[in-house]
Design an enzyme around this catalytic site. Sequence first.
Site, short mmCIF file in Angstrom:
data_model
loop_
_atom_site.label_atom_id
_atom_site.label_comp_id
_atom_site.label_asym_id
_atom_site.label_seq_id
_atom_site.Cartn_x
_atom_site.Cartn_y
_atom_site.Cartn_z
N ASN A 291 30.62 -30.58 55.88
CA ASN A 291 30.54 -31.52 57.00
C ASN A 291 31.58 -32.64 56.94
O ASN A 291 31.43 -33.69 57.55
CB ASN A 291 29.11 -32.04 57.18
CG ASN A 291 28.61 -32.84 55.98
OD1 ASN A 291 29.37 -33.12 55.06
ND2 ASN A 291 27.35 -33.22 56.01
N TYR B 239 26.16 -38.67 44.02
CA TYR B 239 25.07 -37.92 44.66
C TYR B 239 23.80 -37.89 43.81
O TYR B 239 22.96 -36.99 43.99
CB TYR B 239 25.54 -36.50 45.00
CG TYR B 239 26.39 -36.42 46.25
CD1 TYR B 239 25.94 -36.95 47.47
CD2 TYR B 239 27.64 -35.81 46.24
CE1 TYR B 239 26.71 -36.87 48.61
CE2 TYR B 239 28.42 -35.73 47.38
CZ TYR B 239 27.95 -36.26 48.58
OH TYR B 239 28.71 -36.19 49.72
N HIS C 198 31.91 -38.23 54.14
CA HIS C 198 30.77 -39.01 53.65
C HIS C 198 30.92 -40.44 54.15
O HIS C 198 32.03 -40.96 54.21
CB HIS C 198 30.74 -39.03 52.12
CG HIS C 198 29.77 -40.05 51.59
ND1 HIS C 198 28.44 -39.77 51.41
CD2 HIS C 198 29.93 -41.36 51.29
CE1 HIS C 198 27.82 -40.87 51.00
NE2 HIS C 198 28.70 -41.84 50.91
N LYS D 28 35.98 -35.44 52.62
CA LYS D 28 35.62 -34.44 51.60
C LYS D 28 36.70 -33.36 51.48
O LYS D 28 37.61 -33.29 52.33
CB LYS D 28 34.26 -33.85 51.97
CG LYS D 28 33.11 -34.87 51.95
CD LYS D 28 31.80 -34.22 52.41
CE LYS D 28 30.64 -35.21 52.35
NZ LYS D 28 29.37 -34.58 52.81
N GLU E 47 28.36 -47.83 46.38
CA GLU E 47 29.38 -46.79 46.45
C GLU E 47 30.79 -47.39 46.38
O GLU E 47 31.68 -46.82 45.73
CB GLU E 47 29.19 -45.96 47.73
CG GLU E 47 27.94 -45.07 47.63
CD GLU E 47 27.56 -44.37 48.92
OE1 GLU E 47 26.57 -43.61 48.90
OE2 GLU E 47 28.23 -44.56 49.95
P1 DAT Z 1 24.89 -37.67 54.85
O1 DAT Z 1 26.11 -37.08 54.23
O2 DAT Z 1 24.90 -37.52 56.34
O3 DAT Z 1 24.61 -39.08 54.41
P2 DAT Z 1 22.74 -36.86 53.06
O4 DAT Z 1 22.98 -38.12 52.31
O5 DAT Z 1 21.34 -36.55 53.47
O6 DAT Z 1 23.65 -36.77 54.37
O7 DAT Z 1 23.23 -35.62 52.19
C1 DAT Z 1 24.44 -35.71 51.47
C2 DAT Z 1 25.20 -34.43 51.63
O8 DAT Z 1 24.48 -33.37 51.01
C3 DAT Z 1 25.42 -33.98 53.08
O9 DAT Z 1 26.54 -34.59 53.69
C4 DAT Z 1 25.59 -32.52 52.90
C5 DAT Z 1 24.67 -32.18 51.76
N1 DAT Z 1 23.37 -31.72 52.24
C6 DAT Z 1 22.36 -32.48 52.68
N2 DAT Z 1 21.31 -31.73 53.06
C7 DAT Z 1 21.68 -30.45 52.83
C8 DAT Z 1 21.07 -29.19 53.01
N3 DAT Z 1 19.83 -29.07 53.50
N4 DAT Z 1 21.77 -28.08 52.66
C9 DAT Z 1 23.02 -28.17 52.15
N5 DAT Z 1 23.67 -29.33 51.97
C10 DAT Z 1 23.01 -30.45 52.29
MG MG Z 2 24.08 -39.84 52.58
#
Ligand code: DAT
Ligand code: MG
Length: 149
Positions: free
Chosen positions: A112, A49, A115, A9, A126
Amino acid sequence: MERTFVMIKPDGVQRGLISEILGRLERRGLKLVAMKFMQVSRPLAEEHYAIHKGKGFYDGLIEYITSGPVVACVVEGPNAIALVRQTVGATRPHEAAPGTIRGDLAVMVGRNLVHASDGPETATTETALWFTPDELVEWEQPALKWIVE
Ligand code: DAT
Ligand code: MG
């Protein structure tokens, strides 16, 4: 052999962590199949997303992912999806195990670093969203015989 989609990212690029993150995947023993350095358009970010549309963090997530260049990759290996998710660590860095990318290098869910597809279906969709079929490179990696039995 399984394939999965991985993206460094914008924070990973801005912090100079491309080689650190790719190095961890390379050293794990995964084979690179595709890679490109690119600016993410808003439509691509929204499609990637789409599952999070309507959530409180969605707008910030789209802003973040379009805020600077990213490195998009496809990697291959036995159980590549699970291997990469494990190496990346839990979504929320304070829950990510030490030794993982997020557990070692990140502190906030909204920054974080990386992805990774979360299952076979998302790995397929994807990969198709981010890469055309001709961008997936077929190549031999002789050293793999020392990694994959
Ligand atoms: P991952 O990236 O581990 O697959 P995810 O698919 O649940 O996690 O969410 C996608 C991204 O969205 C994640 O990397 C960061 C953001 N995100 C998820 N939950 C969040 C939250 N509660 N607050 C802020 N950003 C969030
Ligand atoms: Mg995810």
